[in-house]
Structure formats: structure tokens, C-alpha cells
Design a protein around this motif. Sequence first.
Motif, PDB file in Angstrom:
ATOM      1  N   ILE A 242      -0.735   3.188 -14.154  1.00  0.00           N
ATOM      2  CA  ILE A 242      -0.612   4.625 -14.387  1.00  0.00           C
ATOM      3  C   ILE A 242      -0.764   4.935 -15.874  1.00  0.00           C
ATOM      4  O   ILE A 242      -1.465   5.871 -16.266  1.00  0.00           O
ATOM      5  CB  ILE A 242       0.741   5.145 -13.848  1.00  0.00           C
ATOM      6  N   LEU A 243      -0.123   4.133 -16.725  1.00  0.00           N
ATOM      7  CA  LEU A 243      -0.223   4.346 -18.171  1.00  0.00           C
ATOM      8  C   LEU A 243      -1.645   4.125 -18.678  1.00  0.00           C
ATOM      9  O   LEU A 243      -2.130   4.866 -19.528  1.00  0.00           O
ATOM     10  CB  LEU A 243       0.756   3.443 -18.907  1.00  0.00           C
TER      11      LEU A 243
ATOM     12  N   GLY B 113      -7.545   8.861 -20.575  1.00  0.00           N
ATOM     13  CA  GLY B 113      -7.869  10.280 -20.484  1.00  0.00           C
ATOM     14  C   GLY B 113      -7.492  10.894 -19.167  1.00  0.00           C
ATOM     15  O   GLY B 113      -7.641  12.080 -18.983  1.00  0.00           O
ATOM     16  N   GLY B 114      -7.025  10.105 -18.225  1.00  0.00           N
ATOM     17  CA  GLY B 114      -6.606  10.644 -16.945  1.00  0.00           C
ATOM     18  C   GLY B 114      -7.713  11.310 -16.184  1.00  0.00           C
ATOM     19  O   GLY B 114      -7.507  12.326 -15.551  1.00  0.00           O
ATOM     20  N   LYS B 115      -8.908  10.746 -16.253  1.00  0.00           N
ATOM     21  CA  LYS B 115     -10.058  11.373 -15.599  1.00  0.00           C
ATOM     22  C   LYS B 115      -9.854  11.497 -14.100  1.00  0.00           C
ATOM     23  O   LYS B 115     -10.211  12.504 -13.514  1.00  0.00           O
ATOM     24  CB  LYS B 115     -11.322  10.572 -15.891  1.00  0.00           C
ATOM     25  N   ALA B 116      -9.261  10.495 -13.458  1.00  0.00           N
ATOM     26  CA  ALA B 116      -9.084  10.546 -12.004  1.00  0.00           C
ATOM     27  C   ALA B 116      -8.084  11.625 -11.618  1.00  0.00           C
ATOM     28  O   ALA B 116      -8.306  12.390 -10.686  1.00  0.00           O
ATOM     29  CB  ALA B 116      -8.637   9.194 -11.476  1.00  0.00           C
TER      30      ALA B 116
ATOM     31  N   ASN C 104       0.829  -1.215   0.000  1.00  0.00           N
ATOM     32  CA  ASN C 104       0.000   0.000   0.000  1.00  0.00           C
ATOM     33  C   ASN C 104       0.856   1.255   0.000  1.00  0.00           C
ATOM     34  O   ASN C 104       0.557   2.225  -0.691  1.00  0.00           O
ATOM     35  CB  ASN C 104      -0.957  -0.003   1.189  1.00  0.00           C
ATOM     36  N   TRP C 105       1.941   1.245   0.773  1.00  0.00           N
ATOM     37  CA  TRP C 105       2.850   2.395   0.792  1.00  0.00           C
ATOM     38  C   TRP C 105       3.478   2.590  -0.582  1.00  0.00           C
ATOM     39  O   TRP C 105       3.510   3.711  -1.099  1.00  0.00           O
ATOM     40  CB  TRP C 105       3.945   2.184   1.838  1.00  0.00           C
ATOM     41  N   TYR C 106       3.958   1.514  -1.186  1.00  0.00           N
ATOM     42  CA  TYR C 106       4.597   1.590  -2.501  1.00  0.00           C
ATOM     43  C   TYR C 106       3.618   2.125  -3.536  1.00  0.00           C
ATOM     44  O   TYR C 106       3.942   3.001  -4.328  1.00  0.00           O
ATOM     45  CB  TYR C 106       5.111   0.202  -2.898  1.00  0.00           C
ATOM     46  N   ARG C 107       2.395   1.598  -3.539  1.00  0.00           N
ATOM     47  CA  ARG C 107       1.378   2.011  -4.499  1.00  0.00           C
ATOM     48  C   ARG C 107       1.036   3.488  -4.319  1.00  0.00           C
ATOM     49  O   ARG C 107       0.928   4.235  -5.289  1.00  0.00           O
ATOM     50  CB  ARG C 107       0.129   1.161  -4.340  1.00  0.00           C
ATOM     51  N   ASP C 108       0.868   3.928  -3.085  1.00  0.00           N
ATOM     52  CA  ASP C 108       0.516   5.326  -2.832  1.00  0.00           C
ATOM     53  C   ASP C 108       1.634   6.278  -3.230  1.00  0.00           C
ATOM     54  O   ASP C 108       1.380   7.340  -3.796  1.00  0.00           O
ATOM     55  CB  ASP C 108       0.159   5.533  -1.360  1.00  0.00           C
ATOM     56  N   VAL C 109       2.877   5.899  -2.957  1.00  0.00           N
ATOM     57  CA  VAL C 109       3.994   6.786  -3.265  1.00  0.00           C
ATOM     58  C   VAL C 109       4.246   6.841  -4.763  1.00  0.00           C
ATOM     59  O   VAL C 109       4.503   7.912  -5.314  1.00  0.00           O
ATOM     60  CB  VAL C 109       5.268   6.343  -2.507  1.00  0.00           C
ATOM     61  N   ILE C 110       4.157   5.706  -5.457  1.00  0.00           N
ATOM     62  CA  ILE C 110       4.427   5.729  -6.899  1.00  0.00           C
ATOM     63  C   ILE C 110       3.318   6.447  -7.664  1.00  0.00           C
ATOM     64  O   ILE C 110       3.545   6.985  -8.735  1.00  0.00           O
ATOM     65  CB  ILE C 110       4.665   4.307  -7.448  1.00  0.00           C
ATOM     66  N   ARG C 111       2.125   6.505  -7.117  1.00  0.00           N
ATOM     67  CA  ARG C 111       1.035   7.233  -7.778  1.00  0.00           C
ATOM     68  C   ARG C 111       1.063   8.721  -7.467  1.00  0.00           C
ATOM     69  O   ARG C 111       0.336   9.488  -8.083  1.00  0.00           O
ATOM     70  CB  ARG C 111      -0.307   6.631  -7.388  1.00  0.00           C
TER      71      ARG C 111
END
Length: 103
Positions: A66-67, A73-76, A10-17
Motif C-alpha cells: 500500500i505504501l 503516485g497512487g495511480k491505481a 485473498n480475503w485479507y488482502r482485499d479487505v486491507i486494501r
Amino acid sequence: MNFSVESIYNWYRDVIRNPKYRWWIIGASLLYLISPIDISPDFLPIIGWIDDGVVATLLVAELSQILLTRLKGGKAENSAESTTTTWETAKDVTVDVNAVSVK
């Protein structure tokens, strides 16, 4: 202190995003993969490859997510940025918070 694999993921996912730290985590992950210094050394046939496989899998999975978000469209990400700028430009904003103590 509660330590689990899920908390690390969870930490890795949150930081990379997070766009601010994304390139640091990608660079650190790639450096870890090519570095001879590991949690478990690579000269141990199977055990040494497990940690590299986990880091590589996390990196590829999160970068592909991420890609895909950007390709759609990067809506989020765009909606989060637009709400931030809307709140920053507002002059008089009142926020009511109902807080309840939990034991």
C-alpha cells in the motif's frame, strides 16, 4: 464449503486494501499479535509462533504494498476514484450486459 489458506489470504488482502476497512484490519492484526489468545498458544515453542509469524508477515507485506503504491503516485487508487466520480456525475448512462448461464 471450500476452505483454503489461499482463500483466507485473498480475503485479507482485499479487505486491507479497502480504505473503508483498512484501519480495522490493521488494528485487529496488531491486537492479535499482542494478545495472549491465539489459534495456537505461544507457550508452545515453535508451533505457537507460526500463526503470529504468518499474521505479521501478511500485515507487513500488505502495508508495504500500500505504501509503495502511494509513493508511486497512487495511480491505481486515483484512477478508480476518478472513474467512480465520473460515473456518479453522469446523468444518462446505459449499460448493456450480455449474461450467459453456466451449468
